[in-house]
Design a protein around this motif. Structure first.
Motif, PDB file in Angstrom:
ATOM      1  N   ALA A 100      -3.786  39.797   3.660  1.00 46.83           N
ATOM      2  CA  ALA A 100      -4.754  38.996   4.151  1.00 46.83           C
ATOM      3  C   ALA A 100      -5.645  38.635   2.979  1.00 46.83           C
ATOM      4  O   ALA A 100      -6.037  37.091   2.989  1.00 46.83           O
ATOM      5  N   PHE A 101      -5.928  39.245   1.885  1.00 50.02           N
ATOM      6  CA  PHE A 101      -6.872  38.874   0.841  1.00 50.02           C
ATOM      7  C   PHE A 101      -5.951  38.007  -0.099  1.00 50.02           C
ATOM      8  O   PHE A 101      -6.583  36.963  -0.482  1.00 50.02           O
ATOM      9  N   ASP A 102      -4.733  38.065  -0.287  1.00 49.75           N
ATOM     10  CA  ASP A 102      -3.868  37.142  -0.941  1.00 49.75           C
ATOM     11  C   ASP A 102      -3.936  36.002  -0.333  1.00 49.75           C
ATOM     12  O   ASP A 102      -3.927  35.098  -0.821  1.00 49.75           O
ATOM     13  N   GLY A 103      -3.654  35.766   0.917  1.00 54.23           N
ATOM     14  CA  GLY A 103      -3.551  34.460   1.717  1.00 54.23           C
ATOM     15  C   GLY A 103      -5.163  33.843   1.500  1.00 54.23           C
ATOM     16  O   GLY A 103      -5.170  32.449   1.266  1.00 54.23           O
ATOM     17  N   ALA A 104      -6.141  34.655   1.531  1.00 54.25           N
ATOM     18  CA  ALA A 104      -7.479  34.047   1.151  1.00 54.25           C
ATOM     19  C   ALA A 104      -7.718  33.491   0.140  1.00 54.25           C
ATOM     20  O   ALA A 104      -8.188  32.301  -0.242  1.00 54.25           O
ATOM     21  N   ALA A 105      -7.184  34.227  -1.059  1.00 54.48           N
ATOM     22  CA  ALA A 105      -7.338  33.853  -2.268  1.00 54.48           C
ATOM     23  C   ALA A 105      -6.524  32.569  -2.724  1.00 54.48           C
ATOM     24  O   ALA A 105      -7.038  31.778  -3.442  1.00 54.48           O
ATOM     25  N   GLY A 106      -5.250  32.656  -2.174  1.00 49.48           N
ATOM     26  CA  GLY A 106      -4.305  31.457  -2.246  1.00 49.48           C
ATOM     27  C   GLY A 106      -5.098  30.074  -1.415  1.00 49.48           C
ATOM     28  O   GLY A 106      -4.820  29.111  -2.300  1.00 49.48           O
ATOM     29  N   SER A 107      -5.840  30.428  -0.592  1.00 49.01           N
ATOM     30  CA  SER A 107      -6.598  29.292   0.217  1.00 49.01           C
ATOM     31  C   SER A 107      -7.486  28.722  -0.762  1.00 49.01           C
ATOM     32  O   SER A 107      -7.694  27.402  -0.787  1.00 49.01           O
ATOM     33  N   LEU A 108      -8.270  29.514  -1.386  1.00 45.22           N
ATOM     34  CA  LEU A 108      -9.395  29.101  -2.424  1.00 45.22           C
ATOM     35  C   LEU A 108      -8.733  28.544  -3.435  1.00 45.22           C
ATOM     36  O   LEU A 108      -9.389  27.146  -3.878  1.00 45.22           O
ATOM     37  N   SER A 109      -7.842  28.902  -3.901  1.00 49.12           N
ATOM     38  CA  SER A 109      -7.152  28.109  -5.135  1.00 49.12           C
ATOM     39  C   SER A 109      -6.820  26.495  -4.523  1.00 49.12           C
ATOM     40  O   SER A 109      -6.915  25.745  -5.295  1.00 49.12           O
ATOM     41  N   ALA A 110      -6.074  26.405  -3.401  1.00 50.55           N
ATOM     42  CA  ALA A 110      -5.632  25.399  -2.957  1.00 50.55           C
ATOM     43  C   ALA A 110      -6.805  24.440  -2.817  1.00 50.55           C
ATOM     44  O   ALA A 110      -6.712  23.345  -2.795  1.00 50.55           O
ATOM     45  N   LEU A 111      -7.962  25.091  -1.945  1.00 48.54           N
ATOM     46  CA  LEU A 111      -8.931  24.139  -1.792  1.00 48.54           C
ATOM     47  C   LEU A 111      -9.551  23.694  -3.397  1.00 48.54           C
ATOM     48  O   LEU A 111     -10.003  22.483  -3.229  1.00 48.54           O
ATOM     49  N   SER A 112      -9.519  24.442  -3.971  1.00 47.17           N
ATOM     50  CA  SER A 112     -10.198  23.968  -5.465  1.00 47.17           C
ATOM     51  C   SER A 112      -9.175  22.885  -6.016  1.00 47.17           C
ATOM     52  O   SER A 112      -9.927  21.978  -6.478  1.00 47.17           O
ATOM     53  N   ALA A 113      -7.980  22.999  -6.034  1.00 49.84           N
ATOM     54  CA  ALA A 113      -7.039  21.857  -6.384  1.00 49.84           C
ATOM     55  C   ALA A 113      -7.458  20.550  -5.534  1.00 49.84           C
ATOM     56  O   ALA A 113      -7.397  19.554  -5.891  1.00 49.84           O
ATOM     57  N   ALA A 114      -7.694  20.648  -4.229  1.00 45.46           N
ATOM     58  CA  ALA A 114      -7.837  19.573  -3.354  1.00 45.46           C
ATOM     59  C   ALA A 114      -9.247  19.046  -3.665  1.00 45.46           C
ATOM     60  O   ALA A 114      -9.328  17.752  -3.649  1.00 45.46           O
ATOM     61  N   ARG A 115     -10.192  19.760  -4.275  1.00 46.47           N
ATOM     62  CA  ARG A 115     -11.417  19.228  -4.577  1.00 46.47           C
ATOM     63  C   ARG A 115     -11.268  18.221  -6.046  1.00 46.47           C
ATOM     64  O   ARG A 115     -11.774  17.296  -6.008  1.00 46.47           O
ATOM     65  N   SER A 116     -10.628  18.896  -6.811  1.00 38.17           N
ATOM     66  CA  SER A 116     -10.227  18.434  -8.108  1.00 38.17           C
ATOM     67  C   SER A 116      -9.547  17.017  -7.679  1.00 38.17           C
ATOM     68  O   SER A 116      -9.956  15.852  -8.538  1.00 38.17           O
ATOM     69  N   GLN A 117      -8.593  16.968  -6.825  1.00 33.76           N
ATOM     70  CA  GLN A 117      -8.021  15.569  -6.568  1.00 33.76           C
ATOM     71  C   GLN A 117      -9.032  14.620  -6.053  1.00 33.76           C
ATOM     72  O   GLN A 117      -8.998  13.353  -5.935  1.00 33.76           O
ATOM     73  N   MET A 118      -9.910  15.232  -4.786  1.00 34.25           N
ATOM     74  CA  MET A 118     -10.849  14.422  -4.261  1.00 34.25           C
ATOM     75  C   MET A 118     -12.102  13.727  -5.633  1.00 34.25           C
ATOM     76  O   MET A 118     -12.390  12.695  -5.082  1.00 34.25           O
ATOM     77  N   VAL A 119     -12.278  14.772  -6.550  1.00 32.92           N
ATOM     78  CA  VAL A 119     -13.070  14.107  -7.628  1.00 32.92           C
ATOM     79  C   VAL A 119     -12.425  13.085  -8.172  1.00 32.92           C
ATOM     80  O   VAL A 119     -12.913  11.827  -8.568  1.00 32.92           O
ATOM     81  N   GLN A 120     -11.064  13.009  -8.429  1.00 36.73           N
ATOM     82  CA  GLN A 120     -10.385  12.048  -9.084  1.00 36.73           C
ATOM     83  C   GLN A 120     -10.193  10.692  -8.125  1.00 36.73           C
ATOM     84  O   GLN A 120     -10.483   9.722  -8.580  1.00 36.73           O
ATOM     85  N   THR A 121     -10.195  10.874  -6.930  1.00 33.84           N
ATOM     86  CA  THR A 121     -10.282   9.773  -5.940  1.00 33.84           C
ATOM     87  C   THR A 121     -11.387   9.220  -6.111  1.00 33.84           C
ATOM     88  O   THR A 121     -11.681   7.861  -6.083  1.00 33.84           O
ATOM     89  N   HIS A 122     -12.556   9.948  -6.046  1.00 40.24           N
ATOM     90  CA  HIS A 122     -14.122   9.365  -6.339  1.00 40.24           C
ATOM     91  C   HIS A 122     -14.030   8.561  -7.407  1.00 40.24           C
ATOM     92  O   HIS A 122     -14.822   7.395  -7.405  1.00 40.24           O
ATOM     93  N   THR A 123     -13.727   9.250  -8.478  1.00 42.83           N
ATOM     94  CA  THR A 123     -13.803   8.308  -9.664  1.00 42.83           C
ATOM     95  C   THR A 123     -12.865   7.078  -9.843  1.00 42.83           C
ATOM     96  O   THR A 123     -13.494   5.835 -10.107  1.00 42.83           O
ATOM     97  N   ALA A 124     -11.669   7.002  -8.912  1.00 42.77           N
ATOM     98  CA  ALA A 124     -10.885   5.822  -8.956  1.00 42.77           C
ATOM     99  C   ALA A 124     -11.756   4.755  -7.933  1.00 42.77           C
ATOM    100  O   ALA A 124     -11.647   3.488  -8.354  1.00 42.77           O
ATOM    101  N   LEU A 125     -12.269   5.264  -7.063  1.00 39.77           N
ATOM    102  CA  LEU A 125     -12.742   4.346  -6.186  1.00 39.77           C
ATOM    103  C   LEU A 125     -14.199   3.727  -6.833  1.00 39.77           C
ATOM    104  O   LEU A 125     -14.322   2.323  -6.510  1.00 39.77           O
ATOM    105  N   ALA A 126     -14.920   4.625  -7.396  1.00 45.11           N
ATOM    106  CA  ALA A 126     -15.990   3.974  -8.320  1.00 45.11           C
ATOM    107  C   ALA A 126     -15.522   2.825  -9.265  1.00 45.11           C
ATOM    108  O   ALA A 126     -16.427   1.696  -9.374  1.00 45.11           O
ATOM    109  N   ALA A 127     -14.466   3.157  -9.991  1.00 45.30           N
ATOM    110  CA  ALA A 127     -13.938   2.128 -10.823  1.00 45.30           C
ATOM    111  C   ALA A 127     -13.723   0.855 -10.113  1.00 45.30           C
ATOM    112  O   ALA A 127     -14.005  -0.282 -10.569  1.00 45.30           O
TER     113      ALA A 127
END
Length: 137
Positions: free
Chosen positions: A52-79
């Protein structure tokens, strides 16, 4: 629909998506933080609940990657907005990290930050798109 209104709608959706990811990160981090304490409080061995802890930790990692992608999307839309002359579009905190002095008088991530501020020109658009119960506007 004008480019301005399309841009306003996209800006509101982008802010909602960024906020949703941040909220998911917060909730998942709180869950991950509670798991070891819950195990200890229940007098269970360290082996119990590891998956269960591994699953939660993996979810955090995936959400962090998703946030990074969203920041890239934000930058592209701003351009794209700049290219189309829609520089004034902004939803969410007005001040961005590195704004010196702060543009909206908030403070970005620093002291006096106002994360609840929404660009007043878009408030009507945000109110039409985002449900009130989400607490985003």
């Amino acid at each position: 629909m004008s480019r301005q209104s399309i841009g306003e709608t996209l800006a509101a959706r982008l802010y909602a998506a960024e906020t949703a990811i941040d909220l998911a990160l917060i909730e998942t981090a709180m869950l991950a933080a509670m798991l070891p304490a819950a195990r200890a409080d229940a007098y269970l061995s360290a082996v119990t609940g590891q998956r269960a802890f591994d699953g939660a930790a993996g979810s955090l990692s995936a959400l962090s990657a998703a946030r990074s992608q969203m920041v890239q999307t934000h930058t592209a839309l701003a351009a794209i907005a700049r290219k189309l002359g829609l520089d004034a579009l902004a939803v969410g905190p007005i001040d961005k990290p590195g704004d010196t002095p702060p543009v909206g008088g908030g403070g970005g991530d620093g002291p006096g930050a106002r994360p609840d501020m929404v660009n007043e020109t878009l408030r009507d658009t945000v109110n039409k798109i985002l449900p009130k119960e989400a607490g985003l506007c």
